[in-house]
Motif scaffolding. Structure first.
Motif, mmCIF file in Angstrom:
data_model
loop_
_atom_site.group_PDB
_atom_site.id
_atom_site.type_symbol
_atom_site.label_atom_id
_atom_site.label_comp_id
_atom_site.label_asym_id
_atom_site.label_seq_id
_atom_site.Cartn_x
_atom_site.Cartn_y
_atom_site.Cartn_z
ATOM 1 N N GLN A 187 0.824 -1.202 0.000
ATOM 2 C CA GLN A 187 0.000 0.000 0.000
ATOM 3 C C GLN A 187 0.861 1.255 0.000
ATOM 4 N N THR A 214 1.000 4.096 -2.777
ATOM 5 C CA THR A 214 0.865 5.528 -2.488
ATOM 6 C C THR A 214 2.058 6.304 -3.021
ATOM 7 N N ARG A 234 1.797 6.604 -6.707
ATOM 8 C CA ARG A 234 0.782 7.593 -7.082
ATOM 9 C C ARG A 234 1.297 9.016 -6.859
#
Length: 426
Positions: free
Chosen positions: A394, A398, A401
């Protein structure tokens, strides 16, 4: 300038009362000597001024290496003007202005040779343009009309600070020259035009520095874009590897679960087997007890058979048949005792083996139980590792992104900087 009384006219007026003109001639000689003393370097100053103005170019047109700034010196813009003594009269000061038509002002110096005041041409002419100015002022020192609070700076002063101070002057002094000194002596003056040229050069330099900063920022943003793209690619790769690790962990956790269940089943079977061995030991003990009873019965039967043989011998011929039966019974009892001893020995061996089996089974059960606990702990570790890998995945997602967003913003900044640079070039 039509209202200005010429030097020659005022000279004639002063010397007109003398028939022989001696006083007028003496005044003329005094003026000529003063002009020669004060204005002897005026031609040199003019030529230096023309050269300085000719060589003044825009900062943006200079071949300045990237990252370096051109040093702007006030001395490159200074205009040489005549200096006068504090005792010099107004009439003589007018003569100095006449012989130096390009000088916008005169600088009054004190007894030590340092600038003490500024005498602007236009302001001085306005003071002496009246009808009776000659009679009122010509005999007085010109320094009485000089500005004692004129703006004065050292030649090493910052040009930008000088321009700021010049712009903050009052309206009466706004168009006056600025006195530039070097080691306490007059270096020259700066006119309003010089200040405008200097300001323009400062603006050119600032624009050049801004353009270089924009170009450098474009380069840095491009490098940031490349680094961020690499970071985004690395984050994407890390996320994919985390996904693969998560799959491996899931598979390993499943296998550990299967092993754990197998250990539990083996543990249950070993416990059941141990229980059966204990039951077998109990049965062996029971059989041993029965064997002992059989041995006791065989001993009793043998004793009875012996007694029967004795009684048959007492009976004589009539007890011969009974004696044969008693012998067979005694033989059977003896054989039974031997078999009972063999069974007892065998049962003892079986009991020993069963006890050993029970001991080994107990030890194996303990080992299997410990292994099952370790497998359970490993399962928990796999679960924690899976959770950590999920968290890292995760975080990588992140980071990927954010890196992509940063790349987009870097591209936007780069585009704006390029547009700004193009606008500046236009």
């Amino acid at each position: 300038m039509q209202l200005l009384i010429s030097v020659e006219e005022n000279l004639d007026r002063i010397g007109g009362s003398e028939a022989d003109g001696e006083t007028g001639q003496a005044a003329k000689d005094n003026i000529l000597l003063r002009q020669k003393e004060i204005g002897q370097n005026d031609q040199v100053s003019r030529k230096k001024r023309e050269v300085a103005q000719t060589e003044t170019v825009s900062f943006s047109e200079k071949d300045v290496p990237s990252g370096q700034s051109s040093v702007i010196s006030l001395t490159d813009y200074c205009l040489s003007v005549p200096e006068i003594e504090q005792q010099l009269g107004c009439f003589e000061a007018l003569a100095v202005f006449r012989d130096n038509p390009t000088a916008p002002c005169l600088v009054v110096k004190d007894g030590e040779g340092s600038p003490a005041g500024l005498l602007m041409r236009d302001a001085f002419h306005r003071q002496l343009s009246g009808r009776f100015a000659a009679e009122l002022f010509y005999a007085h020192p010109a320094s009485r009309f000089a500005d004692k609070e004129a703006l004065m700076v050292d030649c090493k002063a910052s040009p930008s600070e000088l321009i700021g101070r010049a712009l903050r002057r009052t309206e009466e002094r706004f168009y006056d020259c600025v006195i530039v000194t070097e080691d306490g002596r007059l270096k020259g003056v700066l006119t309003v035009r010089d200040l405008m040229v200097l300001s323009g050069r400062l603006q050119d330099r600032a624009e050049q520095e801004r353009r270089l900063a924009v170009e450098g920022s474009c380069v840095h943003v491009g490098e940031m874009e490349s680094v961020l793209q690499e970071a985004a690619s690395a984050a994407e790769t890390a996320r994919a590897e985390c996904s693969r690790m998560e799959q491996w962990i899931t598979a390993g956790s499943g296998k550990l679960e299967h092993v754990h269940n197998s250990y539990l089943r083996v543990e249950d079977r070993m416990a059941e087997q141990r229980s059966q061995v204990e039951e077998l030991l109990q049965n062996v003990s029971g059989i041993a007890s029965l064997t002992e009873e059989i041995g006791g019965i065989a001993g009793t039967s043998e004793l009875l058979a012996l007694n029967a043989s004795i009684e048959a011998a007492h009976a004589g011929v009539h007890g011969q048949g009974f004696q044969v039966v008693a012998g067979e019974v005694r033989s059977l009892a003896h054989h039974t005792r031997r078999l009972t001893a063999s069974i007892s020995s065998l049962l003892g061996r079986i009991g020993d083996l069963a006890a050993r089996t029970a001991e080994l089974t107990g030890a194996a059960t303990g080992d299997i139980s410990g292994s099952a606990e370790e497998v359970a702990a490993a399962k928990k570790l796999f679960s924690s590792l899976q959770s950590a890998v999920s968290t890292v995945e995760q975080a990588d997602e992140t980071a990927c992104r954010l890196a992509k967003q940063s790349v987009d913003r870097a591209l936007e900044v780069k585009s704006r900087l390029k547009a700004m640079s193009d606008f500046t070039e236009r």
